[in-house]
Each structure stands twice: as C-alpha cells, then as structure tokens.
Motif scaffolding. Structure first.
Motif, PDB file in Angstrom:
ATOM      1  N   THR A   1       0.816  -1.224   0.000  1.00 21.67           N
ATOM      2  CA  THR A   1       0.000   0.000   0.000  1.00 21.67           C
ATOM      3  C   THR A   1       0.849   1.273   0.000  1.00 21.67           C
ATOM      4  N   GLY A   2       2.155   1.124  -0.175  1.00 22.75           N
ATOM      5  CA  GLY A   2       3.001   2.319  -0.248  1.00 22.75           C
ATOM      6  C   GLY A   2       2.802   3.104  -1.530  1.00 22.75           C
TER       7      GLY A   2
ATOM      8  N   ILE B   1       7.870   1.402  -3.686  1.00 24.66           N
ATOM      9  CA  ILE B   1       8.631   2.051  -2.612  1.00 24.66           C
ATOM     10  C   ILE B   1       9.093   1.035  -1.563  1.00 24.66           C
ATOM     11  N   GLU B   2       8.308  -0.019  -1.377  1.00 27.32           N
ATOM     12  CA  GLU B   2       8.669  -1.018  -0.356  1.00 27.32           C
ATOM     13  C   GLU B   2       9.956  -1.750  -0.731  1.00 27.32           C
TER      14      GLU B   2
ATOM     15  N   LEU C   1      18.433   2.297   4.044  1.00 26.14           N
ATOM     16  CA  LEU C   1      17.653   3.209   3.207  1.00 26.14           C
ATOM     17  C   LEU C   1      18.426   3.518   1.931  1.00 26.14           C
TER      18      LEU C   1
ATOM     19  N   PRO D   1       6.407   8.492  -1.958  1.00 26.39           N
ATOM     20  CA  PRO D   1       6.871   7.300  -2.683  1.00 26.39           C
ATOM     21  C   PRO D   1       7.029   7.566  -4.181  1.00 26.39           C
TER      22      PRO D   1
END
Lengths: 776, 140
Positions: free
Chosen positions: B14-15, B55-56, B64, B84
C-alpha cells in the motif's frame, strides 16, 4: 507555569521522527486499511447544478453481481440527522443539509445515491446502471447576479439568496471620510480556489453491534470535533464513538470539516453490519470537498495628501456556495477582522454579505479569510502609494505601530500580541539588496523589459484561540505519562497531518523532562487515546498543544518531587529538578531519575502518605489571546510582453513566528505556503460556468504549482516572542499563504505600472495580462 | 484491473498511492523494468512478466536508499502522500542523469505533484542524493 527552556532540543533543526514510515511506504493512510468483510461504496452525484429529481431507478444496479445495496435519500435521510454548521450569524438562514439529496439537487456533485458492493469495481459499474430522471431548474452561479431582483433562488424555500450579513465597524467612519483629501477606490475579486490535498478524502466506518460502538477512520484534521458532532447525525452517543485520523495526506483546511460521507458510511455500517469504505476520487474531490476564498470587495480608502490613511470602508460579497459546511459563515469574518493589516488607522467598516449560489460550499482553505484581508490591504497600500506618488516602503513604515505600542489595539477591535514590523521589513530589504534591486529594475525597464518589484508586509491571526471567540472551545488538551519503564508517552489533542508535531512535541517534552527524545512517543489523532482535543487548524497546534503538554509536565514534576523527597529522605522544598534528575540542595550526589521514580510510583510499595500511584497528568490550556505572526515578502518578477507570462526572478521571505521549535519544519511550512500563494497569484482558480457546471474538475483544468514553477528562495526570520503562551510561539502553517499572494500580485502590477495598468484581479494568467497590455 | 490496484489490493503493497487516477499527480509512480511509470494508467495485464519496483522495495537489506536518506535529511516531505512517487521518479531521474542541475531536477519532477512542501526541499534532496550516489560509486 515553567518558562520554556532555550537549550537542548528546542530551536534545533532535527529531522522528523515520522519520516521513516513515510519514506519506506509503510505508513497507513485510510485507503490502506484492510478490515475483514469490508464493503465498498461509490456515490452517484448530480450532473446538474439545480434540478428536481423526478425518479431514481436503482433496480438494475442492485441486481448487478457483487452489489449489496443501492440507497437513495428516501432510504437514508429519515435515519440520519442534518449536517451541522458550527459557526453562527444572527440572521443566518440555513437550508436543510441532508446526507443525500432530498428530491432536489443544488450543486454539481451533490450526492444522490450510494452503491454498496463487495469491491470497488462492482460498485463503480453499478453507478452507471442507476437511472435518475432530473427536471433541470434555473441556476445562479454568480454571487452578484444572485443578489439582483429576479435572480433564480438557490434554495427557493429561503426566499432569498442572502445567507447572512455581518459587519465590523469602529471609529467615526463618516467623520474620517469627511476629513479626507482624497478617497481612493478599488474593486477586488478574490477568486474561488480548490484546496486539492494530494490524498483525496476517504473513510472506513465499522460498527460493533455487540457493544453498540462505532469506529470511524477518516482522512480528517478534526477527529475530536467529528466525535462531538457525529452523534447528532447517526444517533450513537459520543462515548460510544471512536474517531481515528490515521496518516492524513494533506488537509489545508479541506479536511477541517464534517462531511456527509462520514455520516453516510457510519450509518451504512450500522445498517449493513459490516465495515464500509468510501474513497473519494479526484473528480469528486474537486466538486464535493470544500472550496476556499471567493469574495468580491469594493474598497474605499480615506487618505490625506501626505499619505496618512484615515479609514477604510469595504463592502464584500462572499459566495459561499449552496450549503453551510462546518465554519462557512465564519471565514469572511476573519477577513473583516484582519483588514487593517499591520497598520494604524482611525476607523474601519466592512460589511459582508454571504450569498448562496449553486456551487460547492466554501469554508476554511489555508489562510481562511486572512489571505483575502492581506491581499486587499497590501494592494491598498500600493494603490495609495501609487495614486499619491509616495514611496510604498515609507508609506508602510509610517503606519506601523512601534514595537513598544504592543499589545496593539487595531481599528477592527483585535489586540495584536507583539510585533516588530519594521525589523522584518528592514531584514527583508537587506536580504533582497533592495537598492541594488531597484537599480536593476531601472536598468531592465530601460532595456524595454517589464520588470516589477513587489512587497507585502503582512500580519495574520493564529493559535486560534480563546474559547470565547471560537464556536466550540478554543483550548487544547494534552496528557503526559512517564511509563513504568521510564519511557514517556505524550498524548496530544491536536491532529498533525504533515506538520511534524511527533517531532516538535518530542523536542519540547524531552527538554522539559530532561530525557532523550528517543524515549518519547507522541500519540495523536485517535479519540480513544487522545480523549479530548480541538485538533489542527488556524496554525494553532504547536502554540496551544505544545503548551498543554508543558502544563502536564509541570504537574508531573511537582508530584515527582514529593516522591523524590520521600525516597531521598529530604524535605520537598530542598529537592530541585534539573536535567531529568531530582537533587537535594547542597548534596548534588544525592539524586534520583525518572526510571527509578516511575518504578516506585507504579509499584507503589514505598510512597509518601496520601500519594496517588502513577506518574501521569493531563491538562487543558486555555489561551488568553490569539497570536499574530507577521513578516515581509519581497518578490521580483519579469513579465513577458509578448505572451503575458510571469517569471519570478527573486524571492525573499522574512517571517516572524516567534520562537521556533524546529527551524527546518518552519522553513518547510513557509515554503509550502508560498507555493499555494504562487498558484493563487498566477494560475489557480475554480471555475463554474453560468449553468453551474464545474470546469476545473481535474489537475488538467486546475493546475497546481509544479517544481519548475518554484523560484529559489532567500529565507530569513526575526523572533518576536508571543506573550500568549509560555514558549513564545506564534504559529507558521499559513504564513506563506497569507504573505506571498499580495507580494507576487504587487510585483506583477509594478511590472505593468509603466503601461498605465493600475490593477488586475487574480489569478494573473498570461492571457489576462496579455489582454491588459494589448487592450490599452 | 489497474496495476496500482493489483499492487495495493492483491499484493497488499500500500506504499503506492492513488491521487488522481489520470496520470497527472504521480503519487502512484512505480518502476517498471527500471523506468518510472504511473501505475494508475497501466493495466495489471500489461505489466505481466515485468519487474516492478515499489517504494517497499527501494531499501536494500534494511539500509535506506540514498534518496530515502536525503528526503529525510532535507525535510523533503510533510504529509508523505506524494513521497513514494517522488522517490521513485527521483531514482529514474538520477539513473538517466547522475549529475542533474536544479533546473533539470525540477523539469524531471514535472509529472509529480506535491501540495505540502513547495518542492524546494525535494529538489535539495535529489541534489544531495545525487552526490551520495556518486560518492558511493567512486568508493566502489
């Protein structure tokens, strides 16, 4: 109350604790919720601005595979209360704002029916199978025409299009106008805008029949106000309602509201005994989430030859659309109150007429009434200077109250807390290299270019506010708990949605408790955790919510001192609190910290007599006054003579929001606000045609500023603490939106001045400028 | 079925966010075979067999990505909803142009809207990430 510390975390640019979840894509916005058995809704909206509904055929839609039910106003409205408006005016006329249209539609986007289905695709397909027979009725979409005799009526049953009237008046206006050497007049149109948060609205309602309780997750700025207002619509008492604002993808005032969809989903969840989800589309967001601004004003300014401004008289029409949303009638009153800006004058009068038209409602959009005021007064200052041949800087300086005149009582009846307007102006001029900039302008003009320099010296009203001036309490609430482990939970009644208070409040709490920031968790946005609050709007959160937390800490420290004295076998008055340690005077090695105190407080085996276990306190902070941040923005622009296009060459912003908890976040707020202003000044406008059709329903037609539109900023600040709260904070969320629009507008008008163009209304689109140049 | 709905509803990633459903806002940007695409106007079947990065999947082994770091350090996000998409567009942008000017960055972000930050910090972040990536390359 403890005076704020100026050491430690306070005042440091610390990167945000909320960011890791956001940059990893693992934050939970409302559409990310996945409740088992969730049903999905889609809303059928009116394509007409004004029509009678003759019939609605839902059979084919209801028969579609996956569809659970299709409901119209006839099904829903008898079971739901009317949408409330919290703002008042003595002569306010309110149409009945039902959840779904009640036989008649009043704007394009008016909800007519709702489909509930197993998934969003089935719901969407079913919408196309609902047949509505409309009989279109006469439309009024222009507020000035709405006031003419014979105009179609927005709500015929009210007998008028006038929703309310409101005035602010002080001083002897007639006498001041009689004394004037000249009366300068200008009509100004402040266009309608669409807030356009990138996350549209949405909600998930889940009713638990077992305990008769409802949880509503909604993309809102105001979970607490919704909890107060929703019971009147759905019939569940406040203490059985939990509202959660999860991660919220921007608000800008557009989510400072209770909307019909929130009541509708709550009702449907009770009715269908299943979680109900509604997610707004962008097109719905443009047509059925509140709009902002939309005022037409006639301004008259009484001046002496030497430039002294004696008085201002204003008549404005506020086009409020077809219904009252939460604060609709209150917004133009903020324009009237802030109309004097940073300036001394003897008298003022502003008469507002709120007018119903067949459009979406207006309400609070970033700045909410104050951008209209700052735009009007800052254009007025430039017009007066131009008409009298005076220097616009000197004219402003002449009318500034001096710093020692604060608290300063304005002509409109407000009391500005503190200010040093000259200091921000001088600093901005210095950062802009003012004299060099004017020389550059002269050179550019000589070479035939249209080069303009604009200034605005603005003031705004923030940290709203004392409860006496608010519709439903202006206090703020907080709770701080030292957990048994010594970790700290800070719960706030404000509801950040991008402003970063999980960070700035951790900074404040860490300093006041003398603990590392990493030991603090800031909770917000869930009414079952943050029991009370008045939420986030009006640049109030840090000043008021932060202060409520400090009050809690004061109570906890006082209580912990008793426990420390008991454990250290000292007198309470001999125990001092410093940097997270309780020490005995004269014996600094005899000390005790939060971890030990917390364990003792909760184990409760060795407490002083009559000492309540635990280390927790909650507080309500009631401010005595609002705060009045201010600043100066200076803009240089070049207008392309052949296309009318505006290019921003230089941008200097000097803002004074009092003490800054986290300057990095302040900078982000100001820059974000300026971008909204830039859009408003140059290209954003919400357009309805004469039939009330919305012509700006997508990003294609309603362009937001893009990265390439943004100038390089030179930013600065001055610090004039507010006496209205112990941290001396003023608030900064709306500063850019209030200060920048008039600076840009003044710069463009300055560029066009050599052509004899005196005033153009916003937005300053290339076509409008090109016509002004070519129609001379 | 749209790719964005496949990612969000079927994969429960859901990002990737939906902001407009019309390719205009860029909140739903993902990488398809390494190239930034708006997943709200790609059908899931069109992506059949393609490598998709959301994005995940940007961080590596818990570290990161330089763009994520820079967005954090430069305060390049407020509400985070567009973030994102901004980061994935930034990755594509730096892949094509490892040393962009501020103007080139702004141009590269033409398809991504942000209503909170006013973009300046986002441009700072992409500039700073470019430096980070170039230093990493030199070290490697």
């Amino acid at each position: 109350m403890t005076v704020s510390k100026r050491t430690g975390y306070f005042g440091k640019s610390i990167k945000r604790v909320e960011d890791p979840r956001l940059i990893k894509g693992i934050a939970t916005y409302v559409d990310d919720l996945r409740l088992a058995g969730t049903l999905h809704t889609m809303i059928l909206r009116s394509p007409y601005a004004h029509a009678k509904i003759l019939s609605i055929q839902t059979g084919a839609a209801a028969a579609l595979e996956g569809v659970v039910g299709v409901f119209t106003g006839t099904d829903i409205n008898p079971n739901c209360g009317l949408l409330p408006c919290a703002a008042e005016a003595p002569d306010l006329k309110s149409p009945k704002h039902t959840v779904l249209a009640n036989g008649r539609v009043y704007y394009v986007g008016h909800p007519v029916a709702v489909v509930v289905a197993a998934d969003r695709y089935a719901a969407r397909d079913a919408l196309d199978l609902i047949e509505v027979d409309y009989d279109s009725l006469p439309v009024v979409s222009d507020p000035e025409k709405a006031l003419q005799d014979g105009s179609p009526l927005t709500h015929p049953e009210l007998g008028t299009n006038v929703a309310f009237t409101w005035s602010v008046a002080s001083g002897d206006l007639d006498a001041e106008f009689a004394k004037a050497d000249r009366i300068i007049k200008q009509r100004m149109v402040h266009q309608r805008l669409t807030p356009m948060a990138i996350e549209p609205r949405g909600c998930v309602a889940s009713y638990n029949a077992g305990d008769g309780a409802l949880t509503l997750w909604t993309s809102t700025q105001i979970p607490h106000l919704i909890r107060t207002l929703l019971p009147g619509m759905i019939g569940i008492p406040e203490n059985r309602i939990r509202i959660v604002a999860p991660e919220v993808g921007g608000g800008f005032g557009s989510k400072l509201n209770l909307y019909v969809e929130e009541a509708l989903c709550s009702h449907l969840s009770m009715r269908l005994k299943a979680p109900i989800k509604w997610i707004e589309s962008r097109r719905e967001n443009a047509m059925a989430t509140i709009h902002g601004r939309d005022q037409v004003g006639e301004y008259e300014i009484a001046v002496k030859k030497n430039g002294t401004i004696l008085a201002i008289r204003a008549k404005t029409i506020a086009d409020i659309g077809s219904y009252l949303q939460l604060l609709t009638p209150a917004i133009p009153t903020l324009t009237g109150l802030m109309l004097p800006g940073c300036y001394k004058m003897n008298a003022i009068r502003m008469d507002v007429t709120g007018v119903y038209t067949h459009k979406m409602s207006t309400d609070a959009y970033r700045g909410a009434g104050r951008p209209e005021a700052s735009y009007a007064i800052e254009r007025i200052m430039d017009l007066v200077a131009a008409d009298l041949g005076l220097d616009r800087i000197k004219l402003r300086l002449k009318h500034f109250p001096k710093p020692d005149k604060f608290p300063f009582h304005t002509a409109s009846g407000l009391t500005y807390d503190s200010g040093n307007y000259r200091a921000t102006l001088k600093k901005a001029q210095k950062l802009a290299s003012w004299d060099t900039l004017l020389k550059r302008q002269a050179k550019e003009r000589k070479s035939g270019k249209l080069f303009g320099v604009g200034v605005s010296t603005y003031v705004e009203i923030c940290a709203l506010g004392p409860s006496k001036m608010m519709a439903a309490g202006g206090w703020e609430w907080g709770c701080v708990r030292i957990e048994m482990s010594g970790k700290v939970t800070a719960i706030t009644g404000v509801t950040p949605h991008g402003q970063g208070q999980e960070t700035s409040f951790a900074q404040i709490v860490a300093d006041h408790l003398g603990v590392p920031m990493e030991d603090i968790v800031v909770c917000r946005g869930d009414t079952s955790v943050a029991h009370y609050g008045r939420d986030t709007y009006g640049s109030r959160a840090t000043a008021l919510g932060g202060t409520a937390l400090i009050m809690c800490i004061d109570k906890i420290v006082a209580k912990a001192r008793q426990l420390a004295a008991h454990l250290l076998r000292a007198k309470v008055e001999d125990v001092v609190f410093r940097d997270g340690q309780f020490l005995v005077k004269g014996a600094p090695k005899t000390n005790i910290g939060w971890a030990t105190l917390a364990q003792e407080a909760y184990l409760a085996k060795n407490l002083p007599a009559n000492f309540e276990p635990g280390l927790e306190a909650s507080s309500f902070f009631e401010p005595t006054n609002c705060t009045y941040p201010f600043g100066t923005h200076i803009v240089a622009v070049e207008v392309d003579r052949s296309t009318g296009e505006v290019k921003i060459r230089d941008y200097v912003a000097v803002d004074d929001c009092g003490h800054q908890v986290n300057p990095l976040l302040v900078e982000g707020q100001v820059q974000g606000g300026i971008a909204h202003s830039l859009g408003q000044a140059l290209f954003e406008r919400t357009v309805y045609d004469e039939e009330g059709q919305l012509l700006t329903g997508e990003f294609m037609d309603y362009p937001l500023p893009r990265a390439k539109d943004i100038p390089d900023y030179v930013m600065g600040s001055t610090v004039t603490p507010s006496p209205s709260n112990p941290m001396g904070i003023k608030g900064v969320g709306e500063a850019g939106t209030i200060g920048a629009t008039p600076a840009i507008a003044n710069a463009v008008m300055d560029a066009l001045a050599p052509l004899g163009i005196r005033h153009l209304d916003l937005p300053l689109l290339p076509e409008k400028i090109w016509r002004a140049i070519n129609d001379r | 079925m749209l790719l964005v709905h496949f990612l969000r509803d079927t994969c429960v990633l859901t990002g990737t966010h939906v902001g407009c459903e019309t390719t205009l806002c860029g909140a739903c940007t993902v990488l398809m075979e390494g190239k930034a695409v708006k997943s709200c106007t790609v059908l899931a079947v069109q992506a059949d067999g393609s490598e998709i990065t959301t994005i995940e999947g940007v961080a590596h082994n818990g570290d990161l990505h330089p763009l994520q770091q820079s967005f954090w350090e430069c305060h390049a996000l407020q509400c985070g909803y567009c973030t994102p998409g901004m980061i994935l567009t930034g990755i594509d942008l730096l892949r094509n142009n490892p040393k962009p000017t501020r103007e080139e960055i702004a141009h590269g972000l033409e398809g991504n809207l942000c209503r909170c930050t006013g973009y300046s910090h986002i441009i700072d972040a992409i500039e700073s990430a470019a430096q980070k990536i170039s230093k990493e390359r030199q070290r490697a």
